[in-house]
Design an enzyme around this catalytic site. Sequence first.
Site, short mmCIF file in Angstrom:
data_model
loop_
_atom_site.label_atom_id
_atom_site.label_comp_id
_atom_site.label_asym_id
_atom_site.label_seq_id
_atom_site.Cartn_x
_atom_site.Cartn_y
_atom_site.Cartn_z
N ARG A 1 0.66 -1.18 0.06
CA ARG A 1 -0.10 -0.07 -0.11
C ARG A 1 0.78 1.33 -0.19
O ARG A 1 0.68 2.26 -0.47
CB ARG A 1 -0.74 -0.17 1.15
CG ARG A 1 -1.93 0.87 1.26
CD ARG A 1 -3.10 0.19 2.53
NE ARG A 1 -3.63 1.45 2.80
CZ ARG A 1 -3.59 2.02 3.82
NH1 ARG A 1 -2.61 1.90 4.58
NH2 ARG A 1 -4.48 3.17 4.25
N LEU B 1 -6.41 6.59 2.19
CA LEU B 1 -5.27 6.97 1.82
C LEU B 1 -4.17 6.94 3.31
O LEU B 1 -4.46 7.48 4.37
CB LEU B 1 -5.21 8.27 1.46
CG LEU B 1 -5.97 8.39 -0.01
CD1 LEU B 1 -6.24 10.04 -0.38
CD2 LEU B 1 -4.90 7.78 -0.91
N ASN C 1 -12.46 15.62 1.21
CA ASN C 1 -13.14 14.72 0.72
C ASN C 1 -14.62 14.82 1.00
O ASN C 1 -15.14 15.68 1.54
CB ASN C 1 -13.11 13.60 1.71
CG ASN C 1 -13.55 12.14 1.51
OD1 ASN C 1 -13.65 11.97 0.26
ND2 ASN C 1 -14.03 11.58 2.66
N HIS D 1 -18.53 13.07 1.23
CA HIS D 1 -19.04 12.01 2.02
C HIS D 1 -20.47 11.95 2.00
O HIS D 1 -21.18 12.93 2.57
CB HIS D 1 -18.39 11.94 3.43
CG HIS D 1 -18.84 10.50 4.09
ND1 HIS D 1 -18.11 9.32 4.01
CD2 HIS D 1 -19.65 10.32 4.81
CE1 HIS D 1 -18.78 8.39 4.56
NE2 HIS D 1 -19.72 8.74 5.25
N ALA E 1 -5.74 12.28 9.15
CA ALA E 1 -5.40 10.69 9.37
C ALA E 1 -6.30 9.76 9.57
O ALA E 1 -6.00 8.71 9.31
CB ALA E 1 -4.17 10.65 10.63
N ASP F 1 -12.75 9.48 7.54
CA ASP F 1 -14.04 10.54 7.54
C ASP F 1 -14.04 11.23 8.87
O ASP F 1 -14.98 11.56 9.26
CB ASP F 1 -15.32 9.80 7.23
CG ASP F 1 -15.21 9.19 6.09
OD1 ASP F 1 -14.56 9.63 5.04
OD2 ASP F 1 -15.68 8.07 5.85
C1 GAR Z 1 -20.45 10.11 -3.44
O1 GAR Z 1 -21.60 9.94 -2.84
C2 GAR Z 1 -19.24 10.48 -2.52
O2 GAR Z 1 -19.72 11.00 -1.48
C3 GAR Z 1 -18.87 9.19 -2.02
O3 GAR Z 1 -18.90 8.34 -3.31
C4 GAR Z 1 -19.93 8.82 -4.22
C5 GAR Z 1 -19.32 9.25 -5.55
O4 GAR Z 1 -20.33 9.24 -6.49
N1 GAR Z 1 -17.90 8.85 -1.38
C6 GAR Z 1 -17.77 8.02 -0.28
O5 GAR Z 1 -18.49 7.47 0.03
C7 GAR Z 1 -16.35 8.23 0.50
N2 GAR Z 1 -16.35 7.57 1.50
P1 GAR Z 1 -19.85 9.90 -8.03
O6 GAR Z 1 -18.78 8.91 -8.39
O7 GAR Z 1 -20.94 9.92 -8.91
O8 GAR Z 1 -19.09 11.26 -7.83
#
Ligand code: GAR
Length: 196
Positions: A64, A92, A106, A108, A141, A144
Amino acid sequence: MLSILVLISGSGSNLKALLEACDNPLFPAKILAVGADNPAPGLAHAEQFGVPTFVVEPGLFESRGEWSEMLLENVRYHNPDLVVLAGFMKVLPENFVSALSPNLINMHPSLLPAFPGAHAVRDALAAGANTTGATVHIVDAGVDTGPVLAQREVAIAAGVSETELHEQIKAVERTLIVEVVAEIAEGKLNLSERAN
Ligand code: GAR
């Protein structure tokens, strides 16, 4: 003009919203490149806008750590002011986060700190919540856990499916991420201040 690099793993609908926003010459940010951890369908959006893409797949590396070093090298090559994780589904490592912090954000699909992790929408439904939403936060770190920059609520209708609810949240996220990037670009949101 704020220069950004977007990392994705999936369909890239939020990436598409950012590409459309940045296509407007009055928008205060531009996208330098889009990276992914797999040949994600969303990379096609970048190609449509003539934005360079790269893929760094974890399976091609011994560890990783080596994977994240290569990912970081690709990011550094483009030298963005800000990196946006828009549906990037790999956690990451700390060295990657600390190299870019606080200029790493990020999105979420929940109202953090509620429902962190990879199944936020499913978890909100399983918990019987009436409300969930979308969060944009600085990456730290943890998973979320970083400082929240913006959140927006989404009501959970009775009987809604996980897919339907996620689509409703993504519709909200697309507006929210564009607003947050604009605020960072305009100096209304200061990431160094918010990170402390
Ligand atoms: C989004 O809902 C984003 O918040 C989530 O993935 C989706 C991507 O949608 N991210 C996570 O869950 C990160 N933990 P998209 O590819 O259609 O933009």
